[in-house]
Write a protein that holds these residues in place. Structure first.
Motif, PDB file in Angstrom:
ATOM      1  N   ASP A  42      15.666   0.609  -9.059  1.00 18.28           N
ATOM      2  CA  ASP A  42      16.454   0.169  -7.928  1.00 18.28           C
ATOM      3  C   ASP A  42      16.126   1.087  -6.749  1.00 18.28           C
ATOM      4  N   GLY A  43      14.908   0.977  -6.215  1.00 15.50           N
ATOM      5  CA  GLY A  43      14.472   1.895  -5.171  1.00 15.50           C
ATOM      6  C   GLY A  43      14.787   1.391  -3.768  1.00 15.50           C
ATOM      7  N   ASP A  44      14.756   2.318  -2.827  1.00 17.95           N
ATOM      8  CA  ASP A  44      15.011   2.006  -1.418  1.00 17.95           C
ATOM      9  C   ASP A  44      13.683   2.160  -0.669  1.00 17.95           C
ATOM     10  N   ALA A  65      -6.016   1.460  -0.857  1.00 17.77           N
ATOM     11  CA  ALA A  65      -7.045   2.490  -0.978  1.00 17.77           C
ATOM     12  C   ALA A  65      -8.409   1.946  -0.583  1.00 17.77           C
ATOM     13  N   ILE A  66      -9.079   2.701   0.290  1.00 16.24           N
ATOM     14  CA  ILE A  66     -10.412   2.310   0.757  1.00 16.24           C
ATOM     15  C   ILE A  66     -11.466   2.914  -0.160  1.00 16.24           C
ATOM     16  N   VAL A  67     -11.255   4.155  -0.575  1.00 16.45           N
ATOM     17  CA  VAL A  67     -12.190   4.814  -1.500  1.00 16.45           C
ATOM     18  C   VAL A  67     -11.961   4.217  -2.896  1.00 16.45           C
ATOM     19  N   PRO A  68     -13.010   3.586  -3.478  1.00 21.76           N
ATOM     20  CA  PRO A  68     -12.769   2.765  -4.669  1.00 21.76           C
ATOM     21  C   PRO A  68     -12.417   3.522  -5.944  1.00 21.76           C
ATOM     22  N   THR A  69     -12.530   4.862  -5.929  1.00 19.93           N
ATOM     23  CA  THR A  69     -12.118   5.596  -7.131  1.00 19.93           C
ATOM     24  C   THR A  69     -10.595   5.776  -7.183  1.00 19.93           C
ATOM     25  N   PHE A  70      -9.895   5.506  -6.074  1.00 21.15           N
ATOM     26  CA  PHE A  70      -8.438   5.624  -6.063  1.00 21.15           C
ATOM     27  C   PHE A  70      -7.800   4.258  -6.243  1.00 21.15           C
ATOM     28  N   PRO A  71      -6.706   4.190  -7.006  1.00 20.99           N
ATOM     29  CA  PRO A  71      -6.057   2.882  -7.187  1.00 20.99           C
ATOM     30  C   PRO A  71      -5.330   2.406  -5.939  1.00 20.99           C
ATOM     31  N   LYS A  72      -5.390   1.103  -5.705  1.00 18.72           N
ATOM     32  CA  LYS A  72      -4.528   0.497  -4.691  1.00 18.72           C
ATOM     33  C   LYS A  72      -3.122   0.425  -5.256  1.00 18.72           C
ATOM     34  N   LEU A  73      -2.154   0.705  -4.412  1.00 19.01           N
ATOM     35  CA  LEU A  73      -0.746   0.644  -4.825  1.00 19.01           C
ATOM     36  C   LEU A  73      -0.026  -0.524  -4.161  1.00 19.01           C
ATOM     37  N   ALA A  74      -0.553  -1.011  -3.023  1.00 19.31           N
ATOM     38  CA  ALA A  74       0.139  -2.029  -2.230  1.00 19.31           C
ATOM     39  C   ALA A  74       0.318  -3.318  -3.029  1.00 19.31           C
ATOM     40  N   LEU A  81       4.781   1.103 -10.983  1.00 16.33           N
ATOM     41  CA  LEU A  81       4.501   2.282 -10.158  1.00 16.33           C
ATOM     42  C   LEU A  81       5.454   3.427 -10.516  1.00 16.33           C
ATOM     43  N   TYR A  82       6.736   3.103 -10.653  1.00 15.91           N
ATOM     44  CA  TYR A  82       7.710   4.155 -10.972  1.00 15.91           C
ATOM     45  C   TYR A  82       7.399   4.804 -12.321  1.00 15.91           C
ATOM     46  N   HIS A  83       7.126   3.996 -13.336  1.00 23.57           N
ATOM     47  CA  HIS A  83       6.913   4.587 -14.663  1.00 23.57           C
ATOM     48  C   HIS A  83       5.605   5.366 -14.740  1.00 23.57           C
ATOM     49  N   ARG A  84       4.633   5.007 -13.909  1.00 25.29           N
ATOM     50  CA  ARG A  84       3.407   5.819 -13.847  1.00 25.29           C
ATOM     51  C   ARG A  84       3.720   7.176 -13.206  1.00 25.29           C
ATOM     52  N   LEU A  85       4.509   7.144 -12.117  1.00 22.81           N
ATOM     53  CA  LEU A  85       4.881   8.419 -11.479  1.00 22.81           C
ATOM     54  C   LEU A  85       5.670   9.282 -12.460  1.00 22.81           C
ATOM     55  N   ASP A  86       6.600   8.664 -13.174  1.00 20.43           N
ATOM     56  CA  ASP A  86       7.411   9.383 -14.155  1.00 20.43           C
ATOM     57  C   ASP A  86       6.527   9.976 -15.256  1.00 20.43           C
ATOM     58  N   ALA A  87       5.482   9.234 -15.635  1.00 19.61           N
ATOM     59  CA  ALA A  87       4.569   9.744 -16.674  1.00 19.61           C
ATOM     60  C   ALA A  87       3.813  10.975 -16.168  1.00 19.61           C
ATOM     61  N   PHE A  88       3.370  10.940 -14.896  1.00 16.60           N
ATOM     62  CA  PHE A  88       2.705  12.131 -14.332  1.00 16.60           C
ATOM     63  C   PHE A  88       3.689  13.299 -14.297  1.00 16.60           C
ATOM     64  N   LYS A  89       4.922  12.987 -13.914  1.00 15.61           N
ATOM     65  CA  LYS A  89       5.951  14.032 -13.775  1.00 15.61           C
ATOM     66  C   LYS A  89       6.201  14.741 -15.111  1.00 15.61           C
ATOM     67  N   ASP A 114      13.175   9.976  -5.329  1.00 14.68           N
ATOM     68  CA  ASP A 114      11.977   9.827  -4.477  1.00 14.68           C
ATOM     69  C   ASP A 114      10.983   8.874  -5.133  1.00 14.68           C
ATOM     70  N   MET A 115      10.785   9.025  -6.442  1.00 12.11           N
ATOM     71  CA  MET A 115       9.774   8.219  -7.138  1.00 12.11           C
ATOM     72  C   MET A 115      10.183   6.749  -7.164  1.00 12.11           C
ATOM     73  N   ARG A 116      11.481   6.493  -7.333  1.00 10.94           N
ATOM     74  CA  ARG A 116      11.964   5.095  -7.286  1.00 10.94           C
ATOM     75  C   ARG A 116      11.742   4.517  -5.887  1.00 10.94           C
ATOM     76  N   ASN A 117      12.058   5.329  -4.857  1.00 11.86           N
ATOM     77  CA  ASN A 117      11.942   4.842  -3.484  1.00 11.86           C
ATOM     78  C   ASN A 117      10.472   4.607  -3.105  1.00 11.86           C
ATOM     79  N   LEU A 118       9.601   5.523  -3.513  1.00 13.89           N
ATOM     80  CA  LEU A 118       8.169   5.349  -3.214  1.00 13.89           C
ATOM     81  C   LEU A 118       7.619   4.111  -3.923  1.00 13.89           C
ATOM     82  N   ALA A 119       8.054   3.893  -5.169  1.00 10.80           N
ATOM     83  CA  ALA A 119       7.604   2.712  -5.911  1.00 10.80           C
ATOM     84  C   ALA A 119       8.039   1.443  -5.184  1.00 10.80           C
ATOM     85  N   ALA A 120       9.291   1.424  -4.710  1.00 13.51           N
ATOM     86  CA  ALA A 120       9.785   0.245  -3.987  1.00 13.51           C
ATOM     87  C   ALA A 120       9.008   0.056  -2.688  1.00 13.51           C
ATOM     88  N   PHE A 121       8.698   1.164  -2.012  1.00 12.80           N
ATOM     89  CA  PHE A 121       7.948   1.060  -0.752  1.00 12.80           C
ATOM     90  C   PHE A 121       6.568   0.451  -0.989  1.00 12.80           C
TER      91      PHE A 121
END
Ligand code: HEC
Ligand code: HEC
Length: 240
Positions: A42-44, A65-74, A81-89, A114-121
């Motif tokens: 439930d992100g903002d 992402a323009i550089v193809p080694t980085f994932p696009k998030l849009a 997205l949130y659970h990936r951030l949580d996994a890194f955390k 923050d991670m929920r909000n970034l995922a929602a963004f």
């Protein structure tokens, strides 16, 4: 205000239960997270926008992402997205694979909200093609494997879990699918690297990682490349 929402508490409980499980089944990493029955996050998105600028350096403007080694998030699913951030955390910094991930330093300064909000963004951003679509001959082979699998080699159809249009399966029927990602329009170099990591069983911290390890071990290098080229050639759309 209680710092931990009931959702966070549930997740922590799942972690604790998984730890107990790990004690009896050493095949699982200690910080194994069960993502089969998660609550939608439930992100903002507006609050997430305030913290997103630092991400653009690698993930591109608004997560394209323009550089193809980085994932696009849009346009990716917020829950994924949130659970990936949580996994890194919660990844073990002593693990040599984890230690070299640039995301480790990034998540250190983010809290759960923050991670929920970034995922929602990032989920709310319009995905755009980073480069003109590549029409390599291998793309046709990649499309066939994606849609039909290859029964002779035990490759399951990717479409069964990632959607016929590679845009994710509707998660309305079951929470089990909430954190299953869309792949349409993802950068090819990133997809190749991630599939190689799944094949090598890296990372290995959630029930979803285990699912993809089982899939990726059926793929050879040529299939991985063909699928990645086909996915990158698709016009991006927001995930289902
Ligand atoms: C220094 C470069 C860098 C910066 C800055 C960065 N990332 Fe990343 N990010 C990466 C790399 C590299 C990966 C791929 C990791 C892998 O292969 O698993 C990644 C992966 C991710 C993933 C997983 C994507 C997927 O499709 O599985 C998410 C989500 C993510 N980053 C979010 C963020 C957010 C949010 C920020 C800003 C707060 C951020 N990143 C800043 C480099 C960066
Ligand atoms: C049984 C369901 C299932 C099947 C079949 C499946 N996947 Fe997945 N896939 C998942 C799940 C769940 C995840 C999330 C893994 C995670 O969070 O670590 C995932 C993640 C991925 C990712 C990572 C996306 C990102 O942004 O990092 C890629 C790439 C991928 N799958 C490709 C494939 C391909 C190619 C096939 C077919 C050969 C396939 N998958 C078949 C369930 C499946």
């Amino acid at each position: 205000m209680n710092f931990f929402s009931h959702r966070q508490t549930n997740l922590l409980r799942a972690r604790a239960a998984a730890f107990a499980l790990a004690a009896s089944a050493s095949a699982f990493a200690a910080d194994y997270v069960d993502l089969r029955r998660i609550e939608p996050i439930d992100g903002d998105a507006a609050a997430g926008a305030q913290k997103a600028a630092v991400c653009f350096a690698c993930h591109g403007p608004n997560g394209n992402a323009i550089v193809p080694t980085f994932p696009k998030l849009a346009g990716q699913r917020a829950d994924y997205l949130y659970h990936r951030l949580d996994a890194f955390k919660h990844a073990d910094p002593k693990d040599p694979y984890v230690a070299q991930l640039p995301m480790l330093a990034i998540v250190a300064s983010l809290n759960d909200i923050d991670m929920r909000n970034l995922a929602a963004f990032f989920a709310a951003q319009a995905p755009i093609a980073a480069a003109p679509a590549v029409a390599a001959p291998a793309a046709a082979e990649g499309e066939t494997i994606f849609k039909q699998g290859d029964p002779a080699r035990g490759v399951p159809p990717c479409a069964g879990c990632h959607g016929a249009d590679a845009n994710g399966v509707a998660a309305t029927d079951s929470r089990q699918y909430l954190a299953w990602p869309a792949l349409r329009g993802q950068n090819a170099a990133y997809v190749i690297s991630r599939l190689n990591n799944f094949r090598d069983n890296l990372p290995h911290s959630s029930s979803n990682d285990f699912i993809m390890h089982g899939v990726a071990r059926t793929l050879d290098d040529g299939s991985i490349q063909a699928i990645a080229i086909w996915l990158a050639s698709l016009s991006p759309q927001p995930a289902h």
